[in-house]
Design a protein around this motif. Structure first.
Motif, mmCIF file in Angstrom:
data_model
loop_
_atom_site.group_PDB
_atom_site.id
_atom_site.type_symbol
_atom_site.label_atom_id
_atom_site.label_comp_id
_atom_site.label_asym_id
_atom_site.label_seq_id
_atom_site.Cartn_x
_atom_site.Cartn_y
_atom_site.Cartn_z
ATOM 1 N N LEU A 566 35.454 22.601 24.980
ATOM 2 C CA LEU A 566 35.338 22.260 26.394
ATOM 3 C C LEU A 566 34.773 23.439 27.158
ATOM 4 O O LEU A 566 35.127 24.595 26.875
ATOM 5 C CB LEU A 566 36.704 21.871 26.978
ATOM 6 N N VAL A 567 33.915 23.149 28.122
ATOM 7 C CA VAL A 567 33.333 24.186 28.986
ATOM 8 C C VAL A 567 33.387 23.699 30.428
ATOM 9 O O VAL A 567 33.571 22.512 30.695
ATOM 10 C CB VAL A 567 31.877 24.500 28.583
ATOM 11 N N THR A 568 33.218 24.627 31.338
ATOM 12 C CA THR A 568 33.252 24.277 32.763
ATOM 13 C C THR A 568 31.989 23.526 33.151
ATOM 14 O O THR A 568 30.898 23.783 32.637
ATOM 15 C CB THR A 568 33.383 25.535 33.628
ATOM 16 N N ALA A 569 32.148 22.566 34.069
ATOM 17 C CA ALA A 569 31.016 21.832 34.634
ATOM 18 C C ALA A 569 30.862 22.136 36.116
ATOM 19 O O ALA A 569 29.860 21.756 36.726
ATOM 20 C CB ALA A 569 31.210 20.333 34.431
ATOM 21 N N SER A 570 31.853 22.799 36.713
ATOM 22 C CA SER A 570 31.780 23.170 38.128
ATOM 23 C C SER A 570 30.750 24.275 38.325
ATOM 24 O O SER A 570 30.493 25.086 37.438
ATOM 25 C CB SER A 570 33.142 23.648 38.626
ATOM 26 N N ASN A 571 30.181 24.318 39.524
ATOM 27 C CA ASN A 571 29.177 25.338 39.850
ATOM 28 C C ASN A 571 29.188 25.583 41.365
ATOM 29 O O ASN A 571 29.179 24.619 42.137
ATOM 30 C CB ASN A 571 27.794 24.870 39.401
ATOM 31 N N PRO A 572 29.276 26.837 41.803
ATOM 32 C CA PRO A 572 29.362 28.078 41.034
ATOM 33 C C PRO A 572 30.775 28.329 40.515
ATOM 34 O O PRO A 572 31.750 27.826 41.069
ATOM 35 C CB PRO A 572 28.957 29.126 42.055
ATOM 36 N N VAL A 573 30.856 29.108 39.438
ATOM 37 C CA VAL A 573 32.135 29.363 38.795
ATOM 38 C C VAL A 573 32.154 30.812 38.308
ATOM 39 O O VAL A 573 31.115 31.388 37.989
ATOM 40 C CB VAL A 573 32.353 28.373 37.628
ATOM 41 N N TRP A 574 33.349 31.414 38.276
ATOM 42 C CA TRP A 574 33.470 32.784 37.766
ATOM 43 C C TRP A 574 34.861 32.989 37.170
ATOM 44 O O TRP A 574 35.765 32.169 37.357
ATOM 45 C CB TRP A 574 33.190 33.789 38.882
ATOM 46 N N VAL A 575 35.008 34.080 36.468
ATOM 47 C CA VAL A 575 36.279 34.439 35.846
ATOM 48 C C VAL A 575 36.930 35.530 36.687
ATOM 49 O O VAL A 575 36.352 36.615 36.862
ATOM 50 C CB VAL A 575 36.078 34.926 34.394
ATOM 51 N N GLN A 576 38.110 35.228 37.205
ATOM 52 C CA GLN A 576 38.859 36.173 38.034
ATOM 53 C C GLN A 576 39.830 36.945 37.136
ATOM 54 O O GLN A 576 40.776 36.373 36.594
ATOM 55 C CB GLN A 576 39.636 35.422 39.133
ATOM 56 N N THR A 577 39.557 38.231 36.944
ATOM 57 C CA THR A 577 40.421 39.059 36.090
ATOM 58 C C THR A 577 41.488 39.795 36.883
ATOM 59 O O THR A 577 42.483 40.251 36.305
ATOM 60 C CB THR A 577 39.575 40.065 35.313
ATOM 61 N N ASP A 578 41.293 39.931 38.199
ATOM 62 C CA ASP A 578 42.288 40.588 39.047
ATOM 63 C C ASP A 578 43.331 39.547 39.455
ATOM 64 O O ASP A 578 43.118 38.753 40.377
ATOM 65 C CB ASP A 578 41.608 41.188 40.283
ATOM 66 N N LEU A 579 44.451 39.544 38.764
ATOM 67 C CA LEU A 579 45.470 38.532 38.995
ATOM 68 C C LEU A 579 46.390 38.883 40.151
ATOM 69 O O LEU A 579 47.263 38.080 40.509
ATOM 70 C CB LEU A 579 46.291 38.331 37.717
ATOM 71 N N THR A 580 46.210 40.076 40.738
ATOM 72 C CA THR A 580 47.038 40.442 41.904
ATOM 73 C C THR A 580 46.534 39.749 43.163
ATOM 74 O O THR A 580 47.263 39.640 44.145
ATOM 75 C CB THR A 580 47.017 41.955 42.105
ATOM 76 N N GLU A 581 45.306 39.269 43.147
ATOM 77 C CA GLU A 581 44.704 38.634 44.319
ATOM 78 C C GLU A 581 44.872 37.124 44.212
ATOM 79 O O GLU A 581 44.608 36.522 43.178
ATOM 80 C CB GLU A 581 43.216 38.997 44.377
ATOM 81 N N LYS A 582 45.316 36.499 45.286
ATOM 82 C CA LYS A 582 45.498 35.058 45.284
ATOM 83 C C LYS A 582 44.146 34.361 45.134
ATOM 84 O O LYS A 582 43.136 34.834 45.672
ATOM 85 C CB LYS A 582 46.169 34.611 46.574
ATOM 86 N N PRO A 583 44.102 33.222 44.456
ATOM 87 C CA PRO A 583 42.826 32.526 44.258
ATOM 88 C C PRO A 583 42.126 32.169 45.571
ATOM 89 O O PRO A 583 40.903 32.268 45.664
ATOM 90 C CB PRO A 583 43.235 31.266 43.485
ATOM 91 N N SER A 584 42.891 31.755 46.595
ATOM 92 C CA SER A 584 42.266 31.377 47.868
ATOM 93 C C SER A 584 41.613 32.575 48.532
ATOM 94 O O SER A 584 40.523 32.467 49.099
ATOM 95 C CB SER A 584 43.312 30.748 48.782
ATOM 96 N N VAL A 585 42.264 33.741 48.429
ATOM 97 C CA VAL A 585 41.701 34.963 49.013
ATOM 98 C C VAL A 585 40.458 35.383 48.252
ATOM 99 O O VAL A 585 39.434 35.740 48.841
ATOM 100 C CB VAL A 585 42.757 36.088 49.014
ATOM 101 N N ALA A 586 40.510 35.302 46.923
ATOM 102 C CA ALA A 586 39.359 35.677 46.110
ATOM 103 C C ALA A 586 38.179 34.749 46.374
ATOM 104 O O ALA A 586 37.035 35.182 46.443
ATOM 105 C CB ALA A 586 39.743 35.650 44.629
ATOM 106 N N ALA A 587 38.450 33.469 46.566
ATOM 107 C CA ALA A 587 37.382 32.512 46.837
ATOM 108 C C ALA A 587 36.756 32.756 48.200
ATOM 109 O O ALA A 587 35.530 32.672 48.356
ATOM 110 C CB ALA A 587 37.925 31.088 46.747
ATOM 111 N N ALA A 588 37.584 33.059 49.193
ATOM 112 C CA ALA A 588 37.055 33.334 50.527
ATOM 113 C C ALA A 588 36.168 34.562 50.505
ATOM 114 O O ALA A 588 35.103 34.601 51.147
ATOM 115 C CB ALA A 588 38.216 33.504 51.503
#
Length: 728
Positions: A566-588
């Protein structure tokens, strides 16, 4: 003055034709034919003596097609021979014309009765078992087949050759013209019957060899109905082709009904896949046969009912499926209520009839041939709850298990490490670890041993157990954080041995800025794995996962082969390695950054692993494994587990597709062919809509009036046309 038609004086005299030679010796020719007639008459006399007059003989055996063919042939030949002896040329018919006429009648008549013999032989008691026995019987007794073919083809050929005697003279002789047209009509009729017989027999003939390209054309099913009413699914064909023992099906249904017709179509299609299947239809009038079966399968085919006389046994409606040789056969009964269900229309219209027969029969066959496949779900270390059936729960897999149990081929159990169960049970086909968190050391040890490894404390690593178990593991991980760090299950060293690495990361996307953790996933277009192919093109499906980790196939070789699933179909997409940052903050932050970098390639989120063992008789080491035998499925790792939870299955429109994905992965791990098959629509429903024609009074009146008016106009137009032609 001589005519230009006369021959030159020096020209050689023309050689008389064969007919002219026979005409000169017509009496001798007649005597020869009478002699042949006498010899031919020996055959029916021999049959009478052998079959009727000797002890244990019978007139029924004597008076068969061969007897009547021999009598007719002897009479025809004798009459023609006598006519040739007594023939006297006259003004209307000369010697040549008489011989031509007699030979035409003789060849045509003998050819016709011989072709009729070829058509009749397959219905006799000596030939019928061979023709009904299929290819196996045909190969055992090919001489009988050749006799029928020679009689049919030879008779038609003799008739055709005899007709050629009238070519060129039919315009001059009315008698020859009548004979030619008469014999031609009979010949064409027989030829058409032979062709139709051949075309209708070929669909029941399996492919005789790899060079046989004709029979598959006729034996194939061409089904253009929307729900594939008259054909089998690929999954059904694969299961039937894998049968190793005879399968006998007894059908107890009233003849003439729609259910009976659909069952017969289903069973005919099944028999076209494999000769291992045979079936027999019985009605309530077949009391003798039912009593015979009742002595052996009474508990299966009868049920107790109450009436004014008290409890009574009644024949059940449905199908009795018997698998295996008589010494170790297994049986199952499929009731009629499981075969067909009525689906009424919401508006009170015709509704539709849904035929479940193919799926129900398939489940029954698999339960008889394979037994139930035991699948264990690990419990006790934070996994999704085996017993949680709440529809809005993200912590349970009860709904998935409920649907899996409908397969009737799975025996689903939970396994928790205790003193009573210190190892993975021996009957485990597949072990599913759905989002495990910090597995206990003893539980880890048991899973390692199930997969053929043991933990070496001295070297702090895993070592392979010689001749150990080769289990199959389905791992579904997830994003589980503790102090802003990914929680490790303890399976990571084992996964590494199989060339798989689960990332301590989080896959995010800006496709939906409000929910960057919601990722669309598809099967890999690069993968050769059967699951990826079955759920890929041409109808590639998109799955929605939330909180996904990366799963990488590590480079390597040897006996282990890990490939993306299985692979991602969403675009744009990235791998977040900094787990201290909330996903919503990283996306913004990503959305505001004009120079933000995203993944150029789809990100792998699931991997399938197979292992190649050494060829039989070779040492079990990496070198011989690389050049070894067949590859066996060992492991699937998915970077998300919530998609099989209760909430993951009921929320969104892709619940059915997630069922398909999960069951396909199970089937691949078990080495089964039903990959891509739906767990929800397991029954391969055949929908037969019932249409109700609703017409207004005006439209109904026009439907009667218009055809009547058209017929009257057609008659008037035809009469006018005839009148105009005759006026000319």
């Amino acid at each position: 003055m001589s005519s230009s038609q006369e021959q030159p004086p020096n020209a050689a005299p023309s050689r008389p034709s064969a007919l002219a030679e026979l005409a000169k010796h017509h009496k001798e020719t007649g005597y020869v034919l009478i002699g042949l007639a006498v010899l031919w008459a020996v055959l029916p006399i021999y049959l009478l003596v052998k079959e009727a007059w000797l002890p244990k003989g019978s007139w029924a055996n004597a008076l068969g097609p061969v007897f009547f063919w021999a009598v007719a042939g002897s009479l025809i030949t004798g009459v023609i021979g006598a006519a040739a002896v007594l023939a006297t040329p006259g003004r209307k018919l000369g010697e040549v014309e008489i011989i031509r006429l007699l030979l035409l009648v003789l060849g045509g008549a003998v050819g016709i009765i011989t072709a009729l013999l070829g058509l009749a032989l397959p219905f006799t008691h000596a030939y019928a078992p061979i023709f009904l026995g299929g290819v196996e019987e045909w190969r055992k007794q090919p001489v009988r087949l050749y006799i029928v073919a020679m009689a049919l083809v030879g008779g038609l050929g003799l008739t055709f050759l005899s007709l050629q005697l009238s070519r060129g003279v039919e315009r001059e002789s009315a008698l020859m013209r009548r004979l030619l047209y008469g014999f031609n009509a009979v010949f064409t009729t027989l030829l058409l019957g032979a062709v139709l017989l051949l075309v209708n027999l070929l669909p029941y003939v399996p492919k005789l060899s790899r060079y046989d390209f004709v029979t598959p054309i006729f034996a194939g099913t061409y089904d253009w109905t929307q729900s594939r009413l008259y054909s089998l699914s690929d999954r059904s064909r694969a299961t039937l082709a894998d049968l190793k023992a005879p399968l006998k099906i007894y059908v107890f249904l009233n003849a003439g009904g729609s259910t009976s017709e659909q069952v017969e179509t289903l069973l005919e299609n099944c028999r076209g896949v494999t000769p291992q299947i045979s079936w027999e239809t019985l009605s309530t009038l077949d009391q003798t046969r039912i009593q015979e079966l009742g002595r052996e399968y009474k508990a299966k085919i009868t049920e107790e009912v109450m009436d004014f006389r008290g409890p009574q046994l009644r024949l059940r409606e449905g199908m009795l499926v018997v698998y295996g040789d008589p010494s170790k056969e297994q049986t199952a009964f499929v009731p009629r209520t499981s075969l067909v269900k009525e689906d009424p229309s919401p508006d009170g219209g015709g509704g539709q009839e849904v035929f479940h027969g193919e799926g129900v029969l398939l489940k029954t066959i698999r339960s008889l041939t394979e037994g139930k496949q035991v699948v264990y779900f690990t419990q006790g270390d934070g996994e999704l709850d085996f017993n949680d059936n709440k529809g809005d729960s993200i912590e349970g897999v009860g709904l998935l298990l409920t649907v899996l149990k409908q397969h009737e081929i799975y025996d689903l159990k939970e396994w928790k490490f205790t003193k009573e169960t210190p190892k993975v049970p021996d009957d485990a086909e597949v072990v599913v670890a759905a989002r495990p968190e910090k597995l206990k050391p003893d539980a880890l040890k048991a899973i390692y041993e199930y997969m053929g490894y043991t933990y070496d404390e001295a070297n702090s690593g895993l070592t392979e157990i010689p001749k150990g178990r080769h289990g199959r593991l389905f791992v579904l991980t997830g994003v589980s954080l503790e102090n802003n760090q990914m929680v490790r299950s303890g399976l990571e060293p084992l996964l590494g041995k199989f060339g798989v690495q689960v990332g301590d990361d989080h896959v995010l996307t800006l496709q939906n800025p409000n929910r960057p953790t919601l990722i669309q996933v598809e099967t890999s277009r690069k993968s050769a794995n059967p699951v990826a192919k079955a759920l890929g093109a041409p109808n590639r499906e998109l799955f929605v996962f939330e909180d996904v980790r990366t799963v990488k196939a590590l480079p390597g070789g040897g006996a282990v082969k890990a490939e993306e699933l299985l692979v991602t179909a969403s675009n744009p997409v990235w791998v977040q390695t900094d787990l201290t940052e909330k996903p919503s903050v990283a996306a913004a932050a990503k959305a505001k950054d004009a120079n933000a970098r995203f993944s150029d390639e789809p990100i792998i989120v699931a991997v399938a692993v197979s292992e190649t063992g050494p060829a039989p008789g070779m040492p079990n080491d990496p070198i011989h494994s690389r050049a070894g035998g067949e590859a066996h499925p060992r492991l699937i790792v998915v970077g998300n587990a919530d998609w099989i939870s209760n909430l993951g299955l009921v929320s969104g429109r892709d619940g059915k597709m997630k069922y398909d994905l999960f069951t396909s992965c199970l089937s691949w791990l078990r080495g089964e062919p039903d990959i891509g098959a739906s767990a929800v629509n397991l029954d391969e429903d055949k929908v037969r809509p019932r249409f109700t024609l609703s017409l207004s009074p005006d439209v109904s009146y026009n439907m009667w009036l218009l055809p009547l008016g058209h017929m009257i106009l057609a008659v008037i137009a035809a009469g006018c046309g005839v009148w105009l032609v005759r006026r000319r």
